[in-house]
Design a protein around this motif. Structure first.
Motif, mmCIF file in Angstrom:
data_model
loop_
_atom_site.group_PDB
_atom_site.id
_atom_site.type_symbol
_atom_site.label_atom_id
_atom_site.label_comp_id
_atom_site.label_asym_id
_atom_site.label_seq_id
_atom_site.Cartn_x
_atom_site.Cartn_y
_atom_site.Cartn_z
ATOM 1 N N ALA A 72 0.859 -1.190 0.000
ATOM 2 C CA ALA A 72 0.000 0.000 0.000
ATOM 3 C C ALA A 72 0.889 1.231 0.000
ATOM 4 O O ALA A 72 1.996 1.216 0.532
ATOM 5 N N ILE A 73 0.399 2.297 -0.609
ATOM 6 C CA ILE A 73 1.104 3.571 -0.567
ATOM 7 C C ILE A 73 0.178 4.554 0.141
ATOM 8 O O ILE A 73 -0.883 4.925 -0.396
ATOM 9 N N GLU A 74 0.599 4.902 1.328
ATOM 10 C CA GLU A 74 -0.200 5.770 2.200
ATOM 11 C C GLU A 74 -0.657 7.025 1.462
ATOM 12 O O GLU A 74 0.129 7.717 0.826
ATOM 13 N N GLY A 75 -1.955 7.271 1.513
ATOM 14 C CA GLY A 75 -2.520 8.459 0.899
ATOM 15 C C GLY A 75 -2.753 8.354 -0.593
ATOM 16 O O GLY A 75 -3.317 9.267 -1.195
ATOM 17 N N ARG A 76 -2.325 7.261 -1.200
ATOM 18 C CA ARG A 76 -2.491 7.113 -2.652
ATOM 19 C C ARG A 76 -3.356 5.915 -3.036
ATOM 20 O O ARG A 76 -4.298 6.050 -3.798
ATOM 21 N N ARG A 77 -2.963 4.733 -2.526
ATOM 22 C CA ARG A 77 -3.713 3.527 -2.917
ATOM 23 C C ARG A 77 -3.410 2.394 -1.948
ATOM 24 O O ARG A 77 -2.358 2.356 -1.324
ATOM 25 N N PRO A 78 -4.354 1.438 -1.878
ATOM 26 C CA PRO A 78 -4.075 0.214 -1.122
ATOM 27 C C PRO A 78 -3.195 -0.702 -1.971
ATOM 28 O O PRO A 78 -2.965 -0.439 -3.154
#
Length: 174
Positions: free
Chosen positions: A92-98
């Protein structure tokens, strides 16, 4: 399948359609030889199916590259780029996508990546017919799971876009 409501997913849907067409071509080929009066050369069958699996994996990887570029803003490069891309999509990329890939799908794609490497770099010399069939089954399973994962990501991104519209633009800008 992908609804392509979110602007960045239209090209993803097109790429998935191409991978699906490759699966359909494989099915058409297998159906054409199933009831044939003429025996099918094992090398020809194995090579055709292996190339189809290779193309399906390439299609899925192309989708992941688009998502890495359009959502993450970071596309892996270098000698380990193919593996790095799978690792990136499994996080996951925090604030962007799971995470796009769960552990099962990640494992399937790792195996298909390895098989693609054999097909691409060994010119069919090491194509064991049972391995070709195993990887075709793996590609079918991975494709279905991948389409569901991308559709789920699209839903999350659409919800995020809807939540952000009153206060500002979405962070997803293809």
């Amino acid at each position: 399948m992908i609804s392509a409501k979110h602007p960045g997913f239209a090209k993803v849907a097109t790429k998935l359609d191409r991978a699906k067409q490759e699966l359909d071509n494989i099915d058409s080929f297998l159906n054409s030889i199933k009831d044939s009066d003429r025996p099918v050369n094992d090398w020809a069958r194995g090579s055709a199916l292996a190339l189809g699996v290779h193309n399906i994996y390439n299609g899925l990887e192309d989708v992941m590259l688009s998502l890495a570029n359009d959502i993450d803003g970071d596309v892996p490069t270098g000698e380990s780029a193919h593996q790095d891309l799978l690792d990136q999509m499994s996080a996951a990329i925090e604030g962007r996508r799971p995470a796009l890939l769960n552990s099962e799908l990640y494992g399937l794609l790792i195996e298909l990546k390895g098989f693609r490497h054999v097909v691409r770099h060994r010119y069919g010399f090491d194509l064991d017919p049972s391995k070709v069939d195993e990887n075709l089954a793996r590609a079918r399973k991975a494709f279905a799971a991948f389409v569901e994962a991308v559709a789920g990501l699209e839903r999350v991104m659409e919800e995020k876009k809807d939540d952000e519209e009153p206060s500002g633009p979405s962070s997803f800008t293809p």
